[in-house]
Write a protein that holds these residues in place. Structure first.
Motif, PDB file in Angstrom:
ATOM      1  N   ALA A  81      -4.106  -2.499  -5.283  1.00 35.91           N
ATOM      2  CA  ALA A  81      -2.975  -2.692  -6.197  1.00 35.91           C
ATOM      3  C   ALA A  81      -2.172  -1.418  -6.374  1.00 35.91           C
ATOM      4  O   ALA A  81      -1.107  -1.434  -6.999  1.00 35.91           O
ATOM      5  N   THR A 138       0.999  -5.797  -7.513  1.00 31.21           N
ATOM      6  CA  THR A 138       0.453  -7.146  -7.475  1.00 31.21           C
ATOM      7  C   THR A 138       1.051  -8.006  -8.578  1.00 31.21           C
ATOM      8  O   THR A 138       0.873  -7.699  -9.757  1.00 31.21           O
ATOM      9  N   SER A 151      -1.640  -2.656 -11.835  1.00 36.61           N
ATOM     10  CA  SER A 151      -1.020  -2.014 -10.677  1.00 36.61           C
ATOM     11  C   SER A 151      -0.402  -0.676 -11.054  1.00 36.61           C
ATOM     12  O   SER A 151      -0.514   0.305 -10.314  1.00 36.61           O
TER      13      SER A 151
END
Length: 268
Positions: A142, A147, A154
């Motif tokens: 991430a 994401t 993230s």
């Protein structure tokens, strides 16, 4: 100073932290565990053997507690810390609009501020055992491409990635390596959590429905060993993470299109 190398691991009571603790312990390292989960650390200790471990209950969000934990571990380890594995973290899923203020602040505080505090606290110990010492941070796939449904998480992992790159430059003259792990979905208890307070659907269920692979924690442990002993700045772990890294570099338009199509709001 003791001849036995020493690693201090946050989040050592379960998951990736436990797997890395076992991996290094099996190879003769003295292992320090830091976590808020005392019972979990005790289980990890039993897997390694009490003569090779030290546990310290503390919260990574507490800067003063970091100094206390590392000083106590350094004494227990015979005056040295060769590696700090900055691993403690929590998941947070759902769209940003579904995340509460409390959830956002907790994720930022543990996943990002806790890692920054750990780096600050560890520097004098790692400088003492340099060259060859290492600050190893757990980032994520991430942190390669944002994401959907995990914007806060993230953001923290992009932050860990950025901090790793910054300190790689800042600490090079001290002989301290600064590296990160970027795993995809790892088979740990975190996958069994709900992504946020408003969801009854577990993270593991979402991952399996999306057809993504779940990587064994032992694979991350082997990657951690390679990262500590190698020169690679970021180590990508797992098929999904490797696929995202390749796509983000060579096919960014396609990754963007797939990412936008993949998002499914909770409850749908």
């Amino acid at each position: 100073m003791s001849d036995r190398k020493a690693i201090f691991i946050t989040g050592g009571g379960s998951g990736i932290g436990r797997a890395v603790a076992r991996y290094f312990g099996e190879r003769g390292w003295f292992v320090g565990l830091g976590d808020i989960d005392k019972a979990g650390m005790r289980e990890t200790e039993e897997m390694i053997g009490h003569g090779f471990t030290y546990s310290h209950v503390f919260d990574v969000r507490d800067r003063a507690a970091w100094d206390e934990a590392l000083e106590a571990f350094s004494v227990a380890a015979g005056g040295r810390i060769d590696v700090l594995f900055n691993n403690a973290g929590i998941p947070l899923g759902g769209s940003l609009l579904e995340n509460s203020t409390e959830e956002i602040e907790r994720c930022l505080d543990i996943n990002l501020k806790g890692v920054l505090f750990g780096a600050q606290a560890a520097h004098p110990y790692l400088k003492k055992t340099a060259p060859g010492s290492c600050l190893l941070n757990t980032a994520s796939a991430a942190g390669i491409y944002g994401t959907p449904g995990a914007s806060v998480y993230s953001a923290t992992k992009f932050g860990v990635r950025a901090m790793t790159e910054s300190l790689d430059g800042e600490w090079a003259e001290d002989g301290i390596k600064v590296h990160s792990l970027m795993p995809s979905f790892i088979d740990t208890p975190l996958l069994d959590h709900n992504p946020n307070a408003r969801s009854n659907e577990g993270i593991r269920q979402r991952v399996q429905e999306a057809g993504l692979e779940i990587t064994p924690a032992e694979e991350v442990a082997a990657a951690a060993w390679a990262a500590v002993h190698g020169e690679r700045l970021h180590t990508v772990v797992g098929k999904t993470a490797k696929r995202i890294a390749f796509g983000a570099r060579w096919m960014p338009g396609r990754v963007r299109k797939q990412t936008r199509e993949s998002f499914r709001p909770l409850g749908q």
